[in-house]
Each structure stands twice: as C-alpha cells, then as structure tokens.
Design a protein around this motif. Structure first.
Motif: not given
Length: 390
Positions: A231, A241, A275, A301
């Motif tokens: 990420w 990503v 994240c 994602y």
C-alpha cells in the motif's frame, strides 16, 4: 499550552449519529508528554509489549508502559528531528534504534536509557528512515536524502551506497518479511524501487523493478498472505495498492479523502495517518480531521475499488492533527483485551491518548472524556498545517 477546563464544559465535535456497524472507542486516559508546542511523531512497541517508545519533536524518545501509561524514562542524544524509531527483536528486544536529520542512526539500551551504538551517514546528511534485514538480519539499510546506504551492523561498517535509483529524498525503506533479501524503497520522486540485497549491492545489478506512483510518497507498507502486496500513501493524500512481485496496480484512489469523508457524518477527512493490515489481504486506511477525530476506513481494492464507512472511530481525545497510532495486538495482549484497551495515539498537541472499547448502547464515550480535564477544543474553522520533518 492552552487553558484547561472541566470536561463537562468541554466542547466536542457535533454529536451526529454514527452507523451502528461502527465500533466506538472512548478516551481512557491521556498523557501530556511535554508542555508547549511539542509534537508526538511516532509510537512503537517492544515485541513483548512491556514498553512502548514515543519520539518527540524535542529530539528525545520517551518510554512508557502500554498497559498502564507508566513513564519509564527517556533517551536523549539526537540534535535534530527524529524521523523513525524501531525496537530490535529476538534476544535484543531492549534495544531501540532511532534515526535523525542529524545524520545518525543510534541504538539505545532502554533498561538504562543510554546510547550503546551509533553509525553516521555524514554531517551534511539527513537520515529519514531505516530497516534491518538481509539473510541474517544484520544488514541495515537507510534512506539518506536521495541515497540508500547499507551497513553491516555487526561491525558498523558501510558496505554499499545506492545513489542512482532515486533523485529525491528517500522517505521509506522496508525489508520485506519472508523475503528478507528484498528491500522496498519509496521516495519524494514518486518511485518505489525493489532491490535484491544479496551479494555485493549496486544500482545496476540489484534493482529488480520500479513502480511509478507519480507523486511524492509519504508512507508504504507490505501486506498479504505472502507479503506480496504493497500500500502507498502520498503527500497529497492519495492511496494506491500494488502487487510488487508482479509490478501491477490493483487500485488507485486519487480522491481518497473525499471517498472517506462521504462515508461518515463527521468533519471532512483532512489527512491520512497510516494504513492498518491484518488477516491476510485486509486493509484499512486511517483518516483524521484537523480537530482530532480518527476513523478506520476499510479499503476494498479487489474488483470495484471502494473506501467503506469507518469500522472504528476515536474522538474526544486530541485537539489537533494525529501523527501516530499504535493498536493493541488482538492475539498477544490478553490483559489488554480484558481491560478493553484499543491502543494509543499521539499527535501535534503533544498528547498520548489511550483508548478503550465502549459497548454501551446509550452513551457514546467517543465524544465524552473519562478524564477530569481536557484542554480547550480547537475551533472548528481552524486549519493547522501538518508538520513535515523533511
């Protein structure tokens, strides 16, 4: 520091309904690390979670208990901004490493709070990041302005310098778990480079692949069952990503803040802190408001890229930008779980906040402090620029 007032009189962000699927966390306690305009930059734990280290804008690192908040002591010696800290693992869990814009990477014995080792990148260098890896975990890689320097930590000798792969500050270096000879570097030049660090390291033979993100990179991290995914958060608050093994883009969130803002009822998401990854391919982006509220937003994602409503909200503790989050590990901290502890956050208000779960169906302690005093709330229309250590 601004005047303190009783919590009962404290203004809080407008209390609006939070989706029932959102886990709410209340402020258990807070620690004022200093008095003045000092920032908390980063919070990291020991492997055994008996202590946590907190880097401050005073060029010091303070040690606390993550369970009780007890203050243990501080490590002082840097003469400029501390850009990254990390504990050793294995039999050296008491050793803390730190790097700084003063051009040094130092090791500290957190039992005595004394410096035990130091390597220098040069008086004109700034060290922004570092990582330990290699086949025996004795290879130290560090981002020093636009270069990546390598040392053998056993004898503290520099063994390599990569100076052609990046043309701007190297903001992140990470040895990849389970691929300890693989190093990922990220830079303000918008590039992520993957290196094989086995053998004699050089730009020509050891650069395996390059990912062009297209804008200055703030943070990267690896995740996935085989740590094959990566990420990336940029300095303009975009999120992407990637599969670093394949060199392919899996999702690109150019308007990540807007997508996150649309999924909750609080102020606009002004920035991303970090994240969070767990359980294989799961990913969350942590967004915050300038008034100090934080949300954990799930990132989907695969297929249609979506940033969903926050699964956790922390509010009522900070008065400004949050710089670091340390969640308690669900598997290791049975004591923490029994006390309902979620973790710690640190910010530009100089505070360390400890958060607890709140399962009350009546009152959301996300908006009410459990401490007797809190500093006066920053006005809603105030917008404070985030500090950048570079």
């Amino acid at each position: 520091m601004e005047e303190e007032i009783e919590a009962s009189e404290m203004e809080v962000e407008e209390q609006q309904p939070i989706p029932s699927s959102t886990k709410k966390f209340g402020l258990k306690d807070y620690i004022q690390t200093n008095y003045g305009d000092d920032y908390v930059f980063q919070i990291v734990p020991r492997d055994d979670w008996t202590s946590m280290a907190v880097s401050l804008s005073t060029y010091a690192v303070k040690l606390y208990s993550p369970m009780t908040g007890q203050y243990f002591g501080e490590c002082k010696g840097h003469s400029s901004t501390i850009n990254h800290i990390s504990f050793s693992g294995g039999s050296n869990q008491h050793v803390l490493h730190s790097c700084s814009s003063d051009g040094t990477i130092r090791a500290w014995d957190t039992r005595t709070f004394q410096q035990v080792s130091c390597v220098t990148a040069g008086s004109s260098q700034e060290v922004f990041c570092f990582s330990f890896g290699g086949s025996d975990d004795n290879l130290l890689a560090a981002g020093c302005q636009s270069q990546i320097l390598f040392w053998d930590w056993r004898n503290k000798k520099q063994v390599a310098c990569l100076e052609e792969s990046h043309v701007d500050d190297v903001t992140q270096v990470h040895f990849v778990p389970d691929h300890q000879n693989k190093l990922a570097s990220a830079s303000a030049d918008g590039l992520i480079c993957i290196f094989d660090t086995s053998g004699d390291i050089n730009d020509d033979d050891h650069l395996e692949s390059v990912i062009n993100v297209g804008t200055s990179i703030a943070k990267v991290g690896v995740f996935g069952d085989s740590y094959e995914k990566l990420w990336c958060l940029t300095n303009i608050e975009t999120l992407s990503v990637w599969d670093w093994m394949e060199g392919t883009n899996e999702a690109n969130f150019e308007e990540a803040r807007s997508l996150a803002s649309e999924s909750w009822t609080l102020d606009h998401v002004d920035y991303f802190v970090d994240c969070h990854c767990s359980r294989g391919d799961n990913l969350w982006v942590i967004g915050g408001t300038n008034a100090g509220s934080i949300g954990y937003f799930p990132v989907k994602y695969k297929g249609t890229a979506v940033i969903g409503p926050p699964e956790a909200v922390l509010g009522g503790g900070h008065m400004g930008v949050v710089r670091s989050i340390l969640p308690m590990p669900s598997m290791q901290s049975g004591t923490a779980q029994s006390q309902g502890l979620f973790g710690w956050t640190g910010g530009e208000d100089g505070r360390l906040c400890c958060w607890k779960g709140d399962d009350s169906p009546v009152i959301s302690r996300s908006w009410i402090s459990s401490t007797s005093t809190l500093a006066k709330k920053v006005p809603r229309n105030r917008r404070k620029s985030r500090h950048c250590p570079y």
